[in-house]
Design a protein around this motif. Structure first.
Motif, PDB file in Angstrom:
ATOM      1  N   ALA A  23       0.820  -1.214   0.000  1.00 19.52           N
ATOM      2  CA  ALA A  23       0.000   0.000   0.000  1.00 19.52           C
ATOM      3  C   ALA A  23       0.853   1.263   0.000  1.00 19.52           C
ATOM      4  N   VAL A  24       1.861   1.326   0.871  1.00 23.25           N
ATOM      5  CA  VAL A  24       2.640   2.572   0.991  1.00 23.25           C
ATOM      6  C   VAL A  24       3.705   2.716  -0.092  1.00 23.25           C
ATOM      7  N   TRP A  33      -4.044   8.712   0.907  1.00 26.86           N
ATOM      8  CA  TRP A  33      -3.610   8.780   2.299  1.00 26.86           C
ATOM      9  C   TRP A  33      -3.320  10.203   2.763  1.00 26.86           C
ATOM     10  N   THR A 150      -2.318  10.733   7.623  1.00 24.72           N
ATOM     11  CA  THR A 150      -1.924   9.726   6.630  1.00 24.72           C
ATOM     12  C   THR A 150      -1.950   8.330   7.230  1.00 24.72           C
ATOM     13  N   ILE A 154      -4.338   5.098   6.233  1.00 20.11           N
ATOM     14  CA  ILE A 154      -3.789   3.808   5.802  1.00 20.11           C
ATOM     15  C   ILE A 154      -4.338   2.706   6.679  1.00 20.11           C
TER      16      ILE A 154
END
Length: 161
Positions: A23-24, A33, A150, A154
């Motif tokens: 995801a990041v 995010w 953020t 997430i």
């Protein structure tokens, strides 16, 4: 307190490290995010060191872009990128992904201000204030608040899916 050059914020997410990393480490998802990033244009497909992308940011009516280059991409462990403005180093942003037990993950977001003494540091700080409305000595606190938002976004996205 004086100017902060480096800050970190962390959260524990009920998801496996590989999933959190995926995801990041996808720059295209940053707009989901971040409270400042609204779009990202990636120049390439594989997320590896050297991948370049442009982040488009907004705070209120102020809009600006940054040039970014991935500096670290270790699946399941770490992702980082360097930000420049007009070729002048501005910051390094990164994520550290660590198992936290029971299938959960500690995700740490890190920011380092590169606008110290040297080529263009004062000019980069001036540009930052003009584009964002935030003076260089206030950027760390603005980023800390943004990091908390953020990380919460997430966490919420990964824990519901």
């Amino acid at each position: 307190m004086g100017r902060q050059w480096t800050i970190e914020e962390s959260v524990v997410i009920d998801a496996e490290p590989e999933r959190v990393y995926a995801a990041v480490a996808d720059p295209r998802r940053m707009g989901e995010w971040s409270p400042e990033v609204f779009a990202v244009r990636v120049r390439g497909r594989r997320v590896v060191p050297g991948l370049a992308f442009v982040g488009f940011n907004r705070v209120g009516a102020r809009v600006w872009f940054t040039n970014c280059r991935v500096t670290e991409a270790v699946p399941g462990r770490a992702f980082a990128f360097r930000v420049t403005t007009f070729g002048i180093p501005v910051a390094v942003w990164g994520y550290r992904v660590e198992p936290a037990g029971d299938g959960s993950t500690r995700l740490t977001e890190r920011w380092e201000d590169l606008r110290r003494a040297g080529r263009g540091a004062a000019f980069a700080s001036l540009l930052g204030r003009v584009f964002t409305g935030v003076p260089a000595d206030g950027r760390a606190e603005v980023n800390r608040q943004g990091m908390r938002t953020t990380l919460a976004r997430i966490k919420a996205a990964l824990e519901v899916s």
